[in-house]
Scaffold this active site. Structure first.
Site, short mmCIF file in Angstrom:
data_model
loop_
_atom_site.label_atom_id
_atom_site.label_comp_id
_atom_site.label_asym_id
_atom_site.label_seq_id
_atom_site.Cartn_x
_atom_site.Cartn_y
_atom_site.Cartn_z
N HIS A 242 38.47 40.04 42.19
CA HIS A 242 39.11 39.78 40.90
C HIS A 242 39.62 38.34 40.90
CE1 HIS A 242 41.15 40.77 37.18
NE2 HIS A 242 42.25 40.21 37.65
N ASP A 244 41.38 35.78 38.42
CA ASP A 244 42.01 35.47 37.14
C ASP A 244 41.52 34.12 36.66
OD1 ASP A 244 43.59 37.78 36.80
OD2 ASP A 244 45.04 37.04 38.25
N ASP A 354 42.72 44.98 35.19
CA ASP A 354 44.04 44.33 35.30
C ASP A 354 44.65 43.96 33.96
OD1 ASP A 354 46.21 43.24 36.71
OD2 ASP A 354 45.33 41.25 36.70
N HIS A 564 43.35 37.82 30.07
CA HIS A 564 44.53 38.68 30.12
C HIS A 564 45.77 38.09 30.78
CE1 HIS A 564 42.68 39.96 34.08
NE2 HIS A 564 43.93 39.79 34.44
#
Length: 1027
Positions: A242, A244, A354, A564
């Site tokens: 993951h 970001d 997430d 997000h």
């Protein structure tokens, strides 16, 4: 005994460095052109976010040539990338003891010097926060010490034994104490310890043999995952990384994180054949393709092998609460088209582990984008109620459903511990329907992905399951789609969850970083308008080229900023500097497109005009009739369906029907033919609906009352507002009010409200002259000077309406939420998300609160409360500080929530634009529209050109001959709706399509019309093929 030999310092490790200026991130080719200076282990490098390129010359000493495993160990306590001498990026480095090793190629064992480069990024995996709290604002002057740069001969037996004792020790600690499996684990640990002799390499082999008695003899290879008869696995491991797209680091650093992380996975796949790796976000793949072609080709090869799995189908892992319905569509459209054009197939699974809550229309949009599966896990973070399911069917507002799985290990960054595998069963909440689960493992958030340690641990966990038992059997080698394929066979038996997946945490993200949210709303409106107008012009004038590249650039920027941690407001300040630049590009490009469209149409945007020379631009899909200002002192009436609306002279109403007057000390009345508003002490103390003969504000209460709260969450400052903040409510008293505007078409009063010595609000309450057939509303414009710390500003509207549910606009629909705290599930929704309006209605009457840029709201009892501004200090120390311009409106209406509110909310966010083109410009009929007898709940939200039209396509996918127009219509109120689409274009065929514009079935088209019949909250897309 872990190291059989170490070579450090010259002549074995020679170091030179070039320090890139400021915060630049030069490419390899740029860096190697510069002069490098000598450096050494122990030197410090910085400051934060700077880049340093090291030239590393290695010479393996003769005594290490025959070592079984040779590695370069490099640890500067920050991120880095190993490059070949000729510019090929090979592997990322994490630092701080994690992922500090790079396996030396066999050709380095020739006694000669070999050159590599290491690109150092002066940031840790989680940015540059001071101390140990990663979400604090970054320290701009952080420096990093090069602690280690050495050639190491690793003893593979010692390394393997280290993992052996780690996992057997976990079994001894975590298996039940009354189980023989736990006792055997303890016994095996003791036997290993007794057999170990420091300095005796043969004892390592003896210890490993003892460990294999617990794991089985296949534990040292992928053969351990061979399925034995009667021993079916129930936990399926999938590697994941993951990343970001921004968070505690800027966007530019993410681009390097992608290359570092995915290089690591390609390398691990060569060493561990069982590793299957899933990674989402088409934007990150595009960055890789543009900036790191060598890594891109490695990834493409692994994708072709079926081991590296693009997943998710969206442009980024986006927020789903705040983006408009069309933005969610474009996330899928751009994501799926990228995957199809670059890898030959689309994604089947929507992957969003997430994000801070999940919009109620996602299942419908997923299915329309070719995905019927969904993975998330964030609801495991709920801070009030435990979400009750692991695997279930999730149903959208229209009845569409997808299979949803939430990994019971409750993380998307599992460390592949014994406990992660164990929790994959012990925390599984849906075992009555299906016992299987996904284990999503790998370093994440800041990137990295699985490590060799993760893979070695999972081999041993599988060995325990097969050889000893009790631990759930984990399996490697399958994809996420393989896992969902098996779930689909049982989907009929799964429990069902209807509507939004509300996240009981991070409620402050509906409000934090107000300017960023304002830009999002504005950009969505601009893109909608421009696509409509460009479509009309491109069909009318074949010489006009539909600006597809410009629209793509604009959409990709907007979609990226909906990531997000960006749109929710939970990133560092640098990210918002970057997003401001992206939005500036969107608006600048949009202005150029609009100027070109106006030129094509023979008009120009102006700030003042006259009735004969002027017109109004209406991009909304219904007839509008409004009073518009055409100069400082003059107004006109714009009426028509557009896109061009004629202006007619405004006849001012009689003073008795429309006025502003002072009726007492600090008391004023604003009145038109529909509404009578009393403002006392800066607040609205009465709002009387003259048509319905009804008072809106309960007696003795005040609407448009500013309130401020202490806003001190337990930890996540930018993210969270806690329920206890409601106990700190304090009303803000207003200063003197004055009549600030008394024009024939609009009257206003202005009030200043002091918040503190540093902060204040200047509020303008306005009432425009009523227009026959149009519902009037009270408009409020505020300018807030905001310099607070840990405070939350809201504005309240008590209304004389009673209902146990309030309605909130969401993407392509409406969500109803409780106005009471009957249960903990009700109370948890003390702060919720809305789009352009929130509404509280009872049978026969209601009140809507419209807004132009806000997303946070709450309704408790009859009190409606719009969230305006927060002031957290982490991870951005200056979040929301400065000047803000905010508009909202109070819209009373007869009847329950209906099309009046939906349309007025659109209009409030899309004011009419004044154009000038002279009397000779024809005011044309809108070329495509819903007929006047269509159900008013139908909204024609999008008009655009087909993605693959031969005069529009950019060549990503095969082009289609001819020209087409895409229409997107949705039902906005929750009932069956029928209508007719009319068009003046020369259409030869109409097809219903999915969101990706695949034709599904032909629609009957005759006489320039076709019928539309939609279910409640259904989203429908149609393709008009032009002759």
């Amino acid at each position: 005994m872990m190291k059989e030999g170490v070579a450090s310092g010259e002549p074995h490790v020679k170091l030179w460095v070039w320090d890139a200026p400021d915060q630049t991130r030069p490419t390899f080719d740029e860096a190697v052109k510069h002069e490098f200076r000598k450096t050494r282990v122990g030197e410090w490098f910085g400051p934060s976010w700077s880049t340093h390129w090291f030239k590393v010359v290695l010479r393996v000493p003769m005594e290490l040539h025959d070592s079984r495993l040779l590695e370069l160990h490099w640890d500067a306590n920050n991120e880095g990338m190993v490059w070949t001498h000729d510019g090929k990026p090979l592997q990322g480095l994490t630092g701080g003891g994690e992922r500090v090793e790079w396996v030396l190629p066999k050709e380095f064992r020739d006694g000669k010097e070999h050159t590599i480069y290491v690109e150092m990024a002066c940031n840790g995996m989680f940015g540059n926060a001071p101390g140990g709290d990663s979400i604090q604002p970054p320290d701009p002057n952080k420096y990093f010490k090069l602690d280690k740069a050495e050639i190491v001969a690793v003893n593979p037996d010692a390394r393997a034994l280290w993992v052996d004792i780690w996992i057997i020790g976990d079994a001894a600690r975590e298996f039940p104490q009354d189980s023989w499996e736990q006792h055997r684990a303890l016994k095996t640990c003791n036997e290993i310890i007794e057999a170990f002799e420091l300095g005796n390499k043969d004892s390592l082999k003896t210890c490993r043999k003892i460990a294999e008695s617990y794991f089985g003899s296949d534990v040292n290879s992928a053969k351990v995952y061979d399925i034995k008869n009667g021993k079916e696995p129930i936990v399926f491991g999938i590697g994941h990384c993951h990343i970001d797209s921004c968070w505690l680091w800027p966007w530019a650093e993410t681009k390097r994180k992608v290359a570092r992380s995915w290089s690591n996975q390609c390398d691990l796949m060569d060493r561990y054949p069982e590793l299957n790796f899933a990674c989402s976000q088409a934007q990150q793949y595009k960055w890789l393709k543009q900036l790191y072609p060598y890594v891109w080709e490695r990834v493409k090869k692994k994708v072709a092998e079926g081991r590296f799995h693009p997943i998710g189908g969206s442009w980024v892992e986006h927020d789903t609460n705040m983006p408009s319905g069309e933005s969610l569509v474009r996330q899928f459209l751009y994501g799926q088209r990228f995957y199809e054009s670059n890898f030959g197939s689309r994604c089947q699974t929507f992957w969003l582990p997430d994000t801070f809550g999940y919009s109620s229309q996602l299942p419908q949009l997923c299915r329309l984008a070719g995905m019927n599966r969904f993975l998330t896990q964030k609801l495991s973070w709920n801070n009030i109620n435990k979400f009750p399911h692991t695997t279930f069917n999730w149903v959208a507002l229209d009845g569409s459903q997808v299979i949803c799985h939430m990994p019971p290990a409750e993380t998307y960054t599992a460390e592949a511990h014994f406990g992660d595998v164990k929790r994959s069963l012990s925390q599984h909440k849906s075992m009555d329907q299906d016992v299987t689960s996904l284990l999503v493992f790998g370093k994440g958030d800041g990137g990295g992905g699985p490590t060799w340690q993760h893979l070695e641990k999972l081999r041993r966990c599988r060995g325990i399951s097969d050889n000893v038992g009790l631990l759930p059997r984990v399996h490697m080698g399958n994809s996420v789609d393989d896992f969902f394929d098996k779930l689909e066979l049982k989907a009929d038996s799964f429990v069902t969850w209807y509507g939004e997946l509300y996240f009981e945490l991070h409620r402050g993200t509906y409000t934090t970083q107000a300017n960023n949210k304002r830009n999002n709303r504005k950009a969505e409106t601009v893109l909608r308008d421009l696509e409509l107008l460009a479509t009309i012009v491109s069909i009318k004038n074949k010489s006009y080229k539909y600006p597809k590249k410009e629209f793509d650039d604009m959409w990709e920027a907007v979609l990226l900023c909906q990531f997000h941690d960006c749109l929710p407001g939970s990133s560092i300040e640098m990210c918002y500097d970057d997003s401001d630049e992206m939005y500036d590009m969107v608006f600048t490009t949009g202005k150029k497109i609009m100027d070109d469209i106006c030129k094509q149409m023979g008009v120009s945007e102006v700030t003042s005009t006259s009735v004969p020379d002027g017109m109004a631009l209406n991009t909304l899909p219904w007839e509008r009739k409004e009073v518009v200002e055409i100069s400082e002192s003059e107004a006109a009436v714009a009426c028509g369906e557009g896109p061009f609306m004629k202006l007619s002279y405004f006849n001012p109403p009689l003073t008795a029907e429309f006025h502003a007057r002072q009726v007492g000390r600090d008391a004023f009345v604003l009145e038109n033919t529909q509404l009578k508003v009393q403002v006392t002490g800066g607040c609205i103390t009465s709002l009387y609906d003259k048509v319905a003969q009804r008072e809106v504000i309960p007696e003795g209460q005040k609407a448009n009352q500013y309130v401020i709260f202490d806003d001190k969450p337990l930890y996540w400052q930018a993210w969270d507002v806690e329920v206890y903040h409601l106990d700190t409510r304090r009303e803000l008293p207003s200063g003197e009010t004055r009549i600030s505007e008394s024009k024939p078409h609009r009257v206003s009063v202005t009030t200043r409200t002091d918040i503190s010595k540093e902060s204040y609000i200047e509020t303008v309450i306005s009432l425009s002259a009523a227009v026959d057939g149009e519902q009037s509303y009270v408009e409020v414009s505020s300018r807030v000077e905001w310099h607070e710390t840990m405070k939350f500003l809201k504005v309240e509207f008590p209304v004389d309406v009673r209902n146990t549910e309030a309605s909130y606009e969401t993407a392509f629909g409406i969500v109803k939420r409780p106005t009471h705290y009957n249960t903990s599930w009700d109370m948890a929704k003390f702060e919720v998300c809305c789009h352009k309006f929130a509404d509280l209605s009872e049978h026969g009457y209601g009140v809507s609160i419209l807004n132009d840029s806000k997303y946070g709201f709450a309704t408790v009892g009859n009190l409606m409360r719009l969230s305006l501004l927060r002031s957290p200090k982490a991870p951005d120390a200056h979040a929301d500080m400065g000047t803000h311009h905010i508009r909202w409106a109070i819209l009373p209406h007869s009847g329950s929530l209906g099309s009046t509110t939906v349309r007025k909310a659109y209009e409030f966010n899309n004011p009419l634009k004044i154009l000038s083109g002279g009397a000779g410009v024809a005011v044309s009929e809108r070329p495509v529209k819903l007929s006047s007898d269509s159900d008013k709940s139908l909204v024609l939200d999008t008009v655009k050109r087909g993605e693959d039209d031969e005069d529009v396509s950019r060549g990503e996918l095969p082009t289609e001959k001819g020209r087409s127009v895409i229409l997107r219509i949705y039902e906005s109120l929750g009932g069956r709706a029928r209508g007719t689409v009319q068009t003046t274009w020369d259409v030869k065929k109409v097809s219903a399509t999915n969101l990706l514009e695949d034709e599904l079935e032909e629609v009957a088209f005759e006489g320039g019309k076709f019928k539309v019949d939609l279910k409640p909250f259904e989203v429908a897309t149609f393709k008009l093929q032009l002759a």
